[in-house]
Design a protein around this motif. Structure first.
Motif: not given
Length: 336
Positions: A253-261
């Motif tokens: 989830a953190a990787a997805l959030y980091a990629a999105a943000h």
């Protein structure tokens, strides 16, 4: 003519009478000088009161007429009787009553005639012999050997054979009879000992029950400890797996959030500031804050002409109380 006819008839009648007299006389002589011995009897021939012959086989036997010789008949059939009830002691000094039966028949007629001479007296003598043998044999066995659970073998056949073996030689030598069998009908307890025996039995059963309960409790405790240990291990494995899964999910989830943000940092900062406002205030919250600092600067309506809020003070430090729940930015923020 009539006289000549009557003479032969008289002769025939006379001959018949003579024959009948001779036959009766012969029968009397034969009965006086002989006798018939049946299959169920033995006999002793006594001459002038002294036994001279012993007869054991059936048939016709001659003898001198009485009072020279006299025949004493003895029943050779199997006899049956019970011993009298009496108490006896076991090896462990417990009083018991053991009724028994026995069967016998005359084996030596002369000894039987000289010692007892009748069935009643023979039963009385045998009762004493078998009772003595029973007491001797029972004294070598404990009370527990006399009884057994239903369906289990007992020692009674062995005890019966021991009683027979002990009493048979004396019965044959002293009474001239042969003991064929000795059997125990039942085992009784004296009235005075019944209650004490029952108390002892209850105590023994209670002791066994306590032992079984203790063994059951020990097994239960062992099984419970093993179950608790296994449950603890399973829970630890489950928590470990859950933590691993949760960590992997949070990392993803953190990787997805980091990629999105990372694609739009300004929008991410704006979104996080709105989330902070939503966390700080609710519908019933009234705050007096400086709107010049983030994220409260989004409450200013100077840059939002459609806002319903109209600031009354020009200075940010002297801004009036503001109802944050009426701000459209909070109401229209993403995630509501």
């Amino acid at each position: 003519m009539s006289e000549s006819t009557e003479a032969p008839c008289n002769k025939r009648i006379t001959l018949v009478r003579t024959f009948l007299i001779l036959a009766v006389g012969l029968a009397v002589v034969i009965s006086a000088c002989g006798f018939i011995l049946s299959e169920t009897e033995k006999a002793i021939v006594v001459r002038f009161g002294k036994p001279v012959r012993t007869l054991t086989e059936s048939g016709f036997y001659p003898r001198f007429p009485a009072p020279i010789e006299r025949v004493i008949r003895i029943d050779r059939r199997l006899q049956h009787a019970d011993i009298r009830l009496s108490e006896t002691l076991t090896k462990d000094q417990r009083n018991v009553i053991i009724p028994a039966f026995y069967t016998w028949r005359v084996e030596e007629p002369l000894t039987y005639h000289n010692s007892v001479g009748s069935v009643a007296l023979a039963n009385e003598k045998l009762d004493a012999l078998i009772t003595s043998a029973r007491n001797s044999v029972i004294g070598t066995h404990a009370f527990a050997e006399l009884i057994a659970p239903v369906g289990s073998p007992t020692n009674l056949p062995v005890i019966e054979n021991d009683i027979l073996a002990l009493a048979a030689p004396d019965a044959l030598a002293q009474l001239g009879v042969k003991l064929h069998s000795v059997g125990i009908t039942r085992i009784q307890l004296p009235e005075a000992n019944t209650e004490s025996v029952f108390r002892r039995m209850r105590a023994e059963r209670k002791r066994e029950a306590t032992k079984f309960r203790a063994e059951g409790n020990a097994q239960s405790a062992t099984m419970k400890a093993e179950t608790d240990r296994e449950a603890t291990r399973l829970l630890a494995d489950a928590k470990r797996q859950a933590e691993e899964i949760r960590g992997n999910a949070e990392a993803e989830a953190a990787a997805l959030y980091a990629a999105a943000h990372g694609s739009d940092p300004e929008f991410y900062r704006f979104l996080r500031e709105l989330q902070s406002l939503r966390t700080i205030v609710d519908k019933n919250t009234t705050l007096v804050l400086d709107t010049s600092i983030a994220p409260l600067h989004w409450l200013k309506n100077s840059e939002n002409p459609d806002s319903k809020l109209t600031p009354t003070l020009p200075a940010p430090a002297q801004a009036p109380p503001t109802n944050l729940t009426q701000n459209p930015l909070l109401n229209d923020a993403p995630g509501e």
